[in-house]
Design an enzyme around this catalytic site. Structure first.
Site, PDB file in Angstrom:
ATOM      1  N   ASN A 144     101.477  57.492  81.556  1.00 55.37           N
ATOM      2  CA  ASN A 144     101.840  57.683  82.970  1.00 55.37           C
ATOM      3  C   ASN A 144     102.426  59.065  83.260  1.00 55.37           C
ATOM      4  O   ASN A 144     102.040  59.722  84.223  1.00 55.37           O
ATOM      5  CB  ASN A 144     102.819  56.594  83.401  1.00 55.37           C
ATOM      6  CG  ASN A 144     103.235  56.761  84.849  1.00 55.37           C
ATOM      7  OD1 ASN A 144     102.392  56.747  85.738  1.00 55.37           O
ATOM      8  ND2 ASN A 144     104.527  56.966  85.086  1.00 55.37           N
ATOM      9  N   TRP A 193      91.728  72.873 100.503  1.00 51.44           N
ATOM     10  CA  TRP A 193      91.567  72.535  99.086  1.00 51.44           C
ATOM     11  C   TRP A 193      90.458  73.364  98.448  1.00 51.44           C
ATOM     12  O   TRP A 193      89.464  73.696  99.092  1.00 51.44           O
ATOM     13  CB  TRP A 193      91.227  71.054  98.917  1.00 51.44           C
ATOM     14  CG  TRP A 193      92.326  70.097  99.296  1.00 51.44           C
ATOM     15  CD1 TRP A 193      92.319  69.233 100.354  1.00 51.44           C
ATOM     16  CD2 TRP A 193      93.575  69.891  98.616  1.00 51.44           C
ATOM     17  NE1 TRP A 193      93.485  68.508 100.387  1.00 51.44           N
ATOM     18  CE2 TRP A 193      94.277  68.888  99.337  1.00 51.44           C
ATOM     19  CE3 TRP A 193      94.178  70.449  97.498  1.00 51.44           C
ATOM     20  CZ2 TRP A 193      95.547  68.431  98.957  1.00 51.44           C
ATOM     21  CZ3 TRP A 193      95.437  70.003  97.125  1.00 51.44           C
ATOM     22  CH2 TRP A 193      96.104  69.009  97.845  1.00 51.44           C
ATOM     23  N   TRP A 249      92.447  66.630  95.484  1.00 51.00           N
ATOM     24  CA  TRP A 249      92.881  65.493  94.660  1.00 51.00           C
ATOM     25  C   TRP A 249      91.769  64.467  94.468  1.00 51.00           C
ATOM     26  O   TRP A 249      91.735  63.740  93.482  1.00 51.00           O
ATOM     27  CB  TRP A 249      94.125  64.825  95.263  1.00 51.00           C
ATOM     28  CG  TRP A 249      93.977  64.385  96.690  1.00 51.00           C
ATOM     29  CD1 TRP A 249      94.248  65.121  97.807  1.00 51.00           C
ATOM     30  CD2 TRP A 249      93.505  63.116  97.166  1.00 51.00           C
ATOM     31  NE1 TRP A 249      93.977  64.399  98.942  1.00 51.00           N
ATOM     32  CE2 TRP A 249      93.528  63.156  98.583  1.00 51.00           C
ATOM     33  CE3 TRP A 249      93.075  61.945  96.542  1.00 51.00           C
ATOM     34  CZ2 TRP A 249      93.132  62.079  99.380  1.00 51.00           C
ATOM     35  CZ3 TRP A 249      92.684  60.866  97.332  1.00 51.00           C
ATOM     36  CH2 TRP A 249      92.707  60.946  98.730  1.00 51.00           C
ATOM     37  N   GLU A 288     108.019  48.800  87.731  1.00 49.50           N
ATOM     38  CA  GLU A 288     106.658  49.353  87.576  1.00 49.50           C
ATOM     39  C   GLU A 288     105.619  48.335  88.037  1.00 49.50           C
ATOM     40  O   GLU A 288     104.610  48.684  88.649  1.00 49.50           O
ATOM     41  CB  GLU A 288     106.390  49.762  86.123  1.00 49.50           C
ATOM     42  CG  GLU A 288     107.283  50.876  85.597  1.00 49.50           C
ATOM     43  CD  GLU A 288     107.255  52.141  86.433  1.00 49.50           C
ATOM     44  OE1 GLU A 288     106.236  52.440  87.068  1.00 49.50           O
ATOM     45  OE2 GLU A 288     108.302  52.835  86.464  1.00 49.50           O
ATOM     46  N   TRP A 311     105.440  48.659  91.651  1.00 53.67           N
ATOM     47  CA  TRP A 311     104.615  49.782  92.124  1.00 53.67           C
ATOM     48  C   TRP A 311     103.151  49.342  92.249  1.00 53.67           C
ATOM     49  O   TRP A 311     102.434  49.721  93.166  1.00 53.67           O
ATOM     50  CB  TRP A 311     104.691  50.974  91.157  1.00 53.67           C
ATOM     51  CG  TRP A 311     105.813  51.917  91.433  1.00 53.67           C
ATOM     52  CD1 TRP A 311     106.967  52.026  90.734  1.00 53.67           C
ATOM     53  CD2 TRP A 311     105.883  52.902  92.488  1.00 53.67           C
ATOM     54  NE1 TRP A 311     107.755  53.014  91.278  1.00 53.67           N
ATOM     55  CE2 TRP A 311     107.114  53.573  92.346  1.00 53.67           C
ATOM     56  CE3 TRP A 311     105.023  53.282  93.521  1.00 53.67           C
ATOM     57  CZ2 TRP A 311     107.511  54.596  93.205  1.00 53.67           C
ATOM     58  CZ3 TRP A 311     105.415  54.303  94.380  1.00 53.67           C
ATOM     59  CH2 TRP A 311     106.645  54.956  94.223  1.00 53.67           C
ATOM     60  N   TRP A 371      97.363  59.513  92.633  1.00 52.96           N
ATOM     61  CA  TRP A 371      96.831  60.846  92.973  1.00 52.96           C
ATOM     62  C   TRP A 371      97.443  61.372  94.261  1.00 52.96           C
ATOM     63  O   TRP A 371      97.802  62.544  94.358  1.00 52.96           O
ATOM     64  CB  TRP A 371      95.296  60.819  93.056  1.00 52.96           C
ATOM     65  CG  TRP A 371      94.740  61.065  91.687  1.00 52.96           C
ATOM     66  CD1 TRP A 371      94.362  60.134  90.772  1.00 52.96           C
ATOM     67  CD2 TRP A 371      94.592  62.350  91.062  1.00 52.96           C
ATOM     68  NE1 TRP A 371      93.979  60.755  89.607  1.00 52.96           N
ATOM     69  CE2 TRP A 371      94.099  62.111  89.757  1.00 52.96           C
ATOM     70  CE3 TRP A 371      94.813  63.664  91.455  1.00 52.96           C
ATOM     71  CZ2 TRP A 371      93.839  63.151  88.857  1.00 52.96           C
ATOM     72  CZ3 TRP A 371      94.552  64.700  90.562  1.00 52.96           C
ATOM     73  CH2 TRP A 371      94.073  64.432  89.280  1.00 52.96           C
TER      74      TRP A 371
HETATM   75  P1  FAD Z   1     103.836  50.122  81.736  1.00 50.21           P
HETATM   76  O1  FAD Z   1     104.747  51.277  81.828  1.00 50.21           O
HETATM   77  O2  FAD Z   1     104.040  49.169  80.649  1.00 50.21           O
HETATM   78  O3  FAD Z   1     103.944  49.364  83.151  1.00 50.21           O
HETATM   79  C1  FAD Z   1     103.563  47.995  83.313  1.00 50.21           C
HETATM   80  C2  FAD Z   1     102.505  47.845  84.371  1.00 50.21           C
HETATM   81  O4  FAD Z   1     103.006  48.256  85.638  1.00 50.21           O
HETATM   82  C3  FAD Z   1     101.272  48.691  84.144  1.00 50.21           C
HETATM   83  O5  FAD Z   1     100.386  48.062  83.255  1.00 50.21           O
HETATM   84  C4  FAD Z   1     100.712  48.815  85.551  1.00 50.21           C
HETATM   85  O6  FAD Z   1      99.960  47.682  85.912  1.00 50.21           O
HETATM   86  C5  FAD Z   1     101.963  48.855  86.403  1.00 50.21           C
HETATM   87  N1  FAD Z   1     102.321  50.241  86.698  1.00 50.21           N
HETATM   88  C6  FAD Z   1     103.093  51.066  85.949  1.00 50.21           C
HETATM   89  N2  FAD Z   1     103.266  52.242  86.574  1.00 50.21           N
HETATM   90  C7  FAD Z   1     102.582  52.168  87.730  1.00 50.21           C
HETATM   91  C8  FAD Z   1     102.374  53.063  88.813  1.00 50.21           C
HETATM   92  N3  FAD Z   1     102.924  54.269  88.853  1.00 50.21           N
HETATM   93  N4  FAD Z   1     101.587  52.664  89.819  1.00 50.21           N
HETATM   94  C9  FAD Z   1     101.024  51.438  89.830  1.00 50.21           C
HETATM   95  N5  FAD Z   1     101.198  50.539  88.836  1.00 50.21           N
HETATM   96  C10 FAD Z   1     101.961  50.896  87.810  1.00 50.21           C
HETATM   97  N6  FAD Z   1      97.504  52.532  86.871  1.00 50.21           N
HETATM   98  C11 FAD Z   1      96.458  51.701  86.781  1.00 50.21           C
HETATM   99  O7  FAD Z   1      96.627  50.529  86.416  1.00 50.21           O
HETATM  100  N7  FAD Z   1      95.192  52.125  87.079  1.00 50.21           N
HETATM  101  C12 FAD Z   1      94.927  53.410  87.472  1.00 50.21           C
HETATM  102  O8  FAD Z   1      93.767  53.754  87.755  1.00 50.21           O
HETATM  103  C13 FAD Z   1      96.026  54.317  87.559  1.00 50.21           C
HETATM  104  N8  FAD Z   1      95.826  55.627  87.892  1.00 50.21           N
HETATM  105  C14 FAD Z   1      96.912  56.470  87.998  1.00 50.21           C
HETATM  106  C15 FAD Z   1      96.702  57.809  88.397  1.00 50.21           C
HETATM  107  C16 FAD Z   1      97.778  58.681  88.523  1.00 50.21           C
HETATM  108  C17 FAD Z   1      97.525  60.108  88.961  1.00 50.21           C
HETATM  109  C18 FAD Z   1      99.085  58.218  88.239  1.00 50.21           C
HETATM  110  C19 FAD Z   1     100.247  59.155  88.356  1.00 50.21           C
HETATM  111  C20 FAD Z   1      99.303  56.918  87.837  1.00 50.21           C
HETATM  112  C21 FAD Z   1      98.229  56.018  87.718  1.00 50.21           C
HETATM  113  N9  FAD Z   1      98.415  54.667  87.308  1.00 50.21           N
HETATM  114  C22 FAD Z   1      97.338  53.824  87.242  1.00 50.21           C
HETATM  115  C23 FAD Z   1      99.777  54.135  87.060  1.00 50.21           C
HETATM  116  C24 FAD Z   1     100.272  54.204  85.601  1.00 50.21           C
HETATM  117  O9  FAD Z   1     100.063  55.480  85.084  1.00 50.21           O
HETATM  118  C25 FAD Z   1      99.614  53.172  84.683  1.00 50.21           C
HETATM  119  O10 FAD Z   1      99.648  51.904  85.279  1.00 50.21           O
HETATM  120  C26 FAD Z   1     100.340  53.090  83.347  1.00 50.21           C
HETATM  121  O11 FAD Z   1     100.309  54.342  82.705  1.00 50.21           O
HETATM  122  C27 FAD Z   1      99.705  52.041  82.457  1.00 50.21           C
HETATM  123  O12 FAD Z   1     100.338  51.989  81.221  1.00 50.21           O
HETATM  124  P2  FAD Z   1     101.146  50.697  80.764  1.00 50.21           P
HETATM  125  O13 FAD Z   1     100.330  49.474  80.996  1.00 50.21           O
HETATM  126  O14 FAD Z   1     101.612  50.947  79.390  1.00 50.21           O
HETATM  127  O15 FAD Z   1     102.351  50.712  81.799  1.00 50.21           O
END
Ligand code: FAD
Length: 515
Positions: free
Chosen positions: A384, A349, A402, A316, A319, A425
């Site tokens: 997420n 859209w 979107w 993650e 990502w 997105w």
């Molecule tokens: P954990 O599951 O603990 O993951 C650890 C870290 O990994 C996160 O803090 C984050 O920095 C990174 N991470 C995890 N999943 C993703 C992912 N899919 N993409 C990129 N980085 C990721 N994340 C943001 O930080 N900012 C946003 O504006 C954002 N917008 C999103 C919009 C959409 C439509 C989607 C599907 C995902 C988005 N994410 C975003 C990714 C993800 O949803 C969040 O990072 C995550 O929910 C944060 O929770 P956590 O810190 O507990 O994550």
């Protein structure tokens, strides 16, 4: 000489690449050091930065100032500087008034940020002032992971991730630790609207947050929100500062990471790290997150150990790096372009105001979607899995552009971050790199059944549905029947699903198939 550290999205002392480099250079050159941070309300507004994120920054600044003074002997000046153009002018004046010879900062990769830095670099060069920027936001910097047969960017996550992991395995990434500056009594000569004492920094930041709250409340998509309540919840959930962030990382690794792979998709468990708000404004280093997770991996399984939960969490973090690499590879993304540009020409859209409003207010009649949006509106955070479900619903079931959802998320999320948000997105809308195939459309009712089996999350955020059994909540047909006139739950003030998923899915697929 006098050197200046310019803090941006890197509000920490630990493992701060520019700060460490500046302190080292200052020691060698016997230079004095100051630090500055600009509060930029007009720029935030233009970027749709959420109030909760601005407040998080404001709460972090006095803590940063205190630590800088105590640990490194550096005074932080916080200054209100409405736009990036003002920052350029202000830094030029500051440099001249204070005989600053070198400014250091960490790179930011978004368009206006890059323009600002390039303009400033040119301006400073005229006066022979150095402006040095460092890569710090990623675990491995943009453009460092390229395809084997050339220097191109991976378009798909899996090979990117393999190369990323391999690069990390064979290199030893190190944490940067800044050393204190001796005999550093320097304070910058101040312009108006600036502060250096903790009390003044707090007062100035609060003033800027209050004004920002008023300006945000007026924006079209946010009028329905109780922003004060959102602030209160976000403040309680995210205590400010790097000590709190590092503590959260330690707790997550000690208590939760070993269940991550199975629990991360169940929103009611809160089983993810919730570090994103800290990573976004740089209160915690992504390299520290990676190193701690790797250390836990080693402890559990020895040198060549493997743990699915820890690997999943590290992926993650990858990502997050991936989407920053993608942004640098394709800067047009910042100008609201689809990664797959052909989709901009092909897809018709929708901009339906009522549909968008139903989605933004959590009144679509689809329980998981509405609960997710209401959790976002109430707290400034969304899980997420639910970000994917709500984004797919907006872009596929409602066929709404979107970019409107992307904007609404930025306006509400405490972790709002251009690259990750845009990536998420465009993944959901099937317009991005390595995105969900257009025909694989999530059914929000089945998603509810799989990820919120007993309806615990749904009922938390939609208390009006507390008496409806999960078997009904997770069935579109049953919801339609029981909420309609004569149905068992007809008295409940909750709408029937606004679209029929099956039909909407067919329409979306037809739209994407159009040549
Ligand atoms: P954990 O599951 O603990 O993951 C650890 C870290 O990994 C996160 O803090 C984050 O920095 C990174 N991470 C995890 N999943 C993703 C992912 N899919 N993409 C990129 N980085 C990721 N994340 C943001 O930080 N900012 C946003 O504006 C954002 N917008 C999103 C919009 C959409 C439509 C989607 C599907 C995902 C988005 N994410 C975003 C990714 C993800 O949803 C969040 O990072 C995550 O929910 C944060 O929770 P956590 O810190 O507990 O994550």
């Amino acid at each position: 000489p006098h050197y200046l550290m310019w803090f941006r999205r890197d509000l920490r002392l630990h493992d701060n690449t520019a700060l460490t480099a500046l302190c080292e250079r200052a020691q060698a050159d016997h230079a004095r050091v100051s630090a500055v941070f600009f509060l930029t309300p007009e720029q935030w507004h233009a970027h749709d930065t959420s109030l909760v994120q601005v407040d998080h920054i404001a709460r972090t600044l006095p803590i940063l100032a205190k630590a800088l003074q105590a640990q490194l002997n550096i005074t932080l000046t916080v200054q209100r500087c409405p736009s990036f153009a003002d920052c350029i002018d202000e830094l030029s004046i500051l440099s001249q008034d204070n005989n600053i010879r070198c400014i250091m900062a960490n790179h930011e990769y978004e368009g206006n940020e890059i323009d600002r830095d390039e303009k400033l670099a040119k301006q400073l060069a005229k006066d022979n002032i150095e402006f040095v920027r460092w890569h710090d936001q990623c675990i491995l910097p943009p453009q460092s992971i390229t395809t084997n047969d050339g220097d191109s960017m991976y378009q798909v996550f899996t090979p990117f991730y393999k190369k990323w992991r391999h690069t990390l395995d064979i290199s030893s990434i190190q944490m940067h630790e800044a050393t204190a500056i001796n005999n550093n009594k320097t304070k910058l000569k101040l312009s108006k609207d600036s502060a250096t004492t903790l009390q003044d920094i707090e007062a100035l930041s609060n003033k800027v947050v209050s004004a920002y709250q008023k300006s945000r409340q007026k924006t079209d998509l946010s009028q329905h929100l109780d922003m004060g309540a959102q602030l209160t919840k976000a403040r309680a959930a995210y205590p400010a500062g790097e000590t709190a962030a590092c503590q959260r990382l330690n707790d997550f690794i000690a208590d939760d990471i070993d269940d991550y792979d199975i629990s991360r998709d169940t929103p009611s468990l809160e089983a993810t790290s919730q570090l994103s708000a800290y990573l976004t404004i740089g209160v915690i280093s992504p390299r520290l997150c990676y190193l701690q997770a790797s250390l836990a991996q080693e402890k559990l399984h020895g040198n060549d150990g493997d743990n699915e939960d820890i690997n999943r969490w590290i992926s993650e973090l990858a990502w997050r790096d991936f989407y920053r690499h993608v942004l640098v590879y394709k800067p047009a993304l910042i100008r609201h372009k689809a990664y797959k540009e052909e989709t901009d020409k092909k897809i018709d859209w929708s901009y339906d105001k009522d549909g968008l409003e139903a989605w933004c207010t959590g009144k679509t009649g689809v329980p998981l979607v509405d609960a997710a949006i209401r959790s976002l509106n109430a707290t400034g955070f969304m899980h997420n899995r639910l970000r994917m479900v709500t984004a797919m619903f907006l872009t596929k079931d409602l066929l709404i552009d979107w970019r409107l959802g992307e904007r609404y998320f930025m306006q509400q999320l405490i972790d709002g971050d251009f690259a990750s948000n845009n990536g998420g997105w465009q993944w959901s809308a099937s317009t991005g790199t390595d995105s969900a195939p257009y025909f694989r459309i999530m059914n929000p009712f089945s998603q509810g059944k799989t990820h919120d089996k007993d309806g615990v999350f749904i009922k938390t955020w939609l208390p009006e549905l507390k008496d409806i059994p999960a078997s009904i909540l997770h069935s579109e047909d049953k919801m339609r029947k029981e909420l309609a006139k004569g149905g068992k739950f007809a008295d409940i003030d909750y709408p029937v699903p606004m679209v029929e998923h099956k039909a909407a899915r067919q329409l979306a697929i037809a739209e994407f198939k159009k040549s």
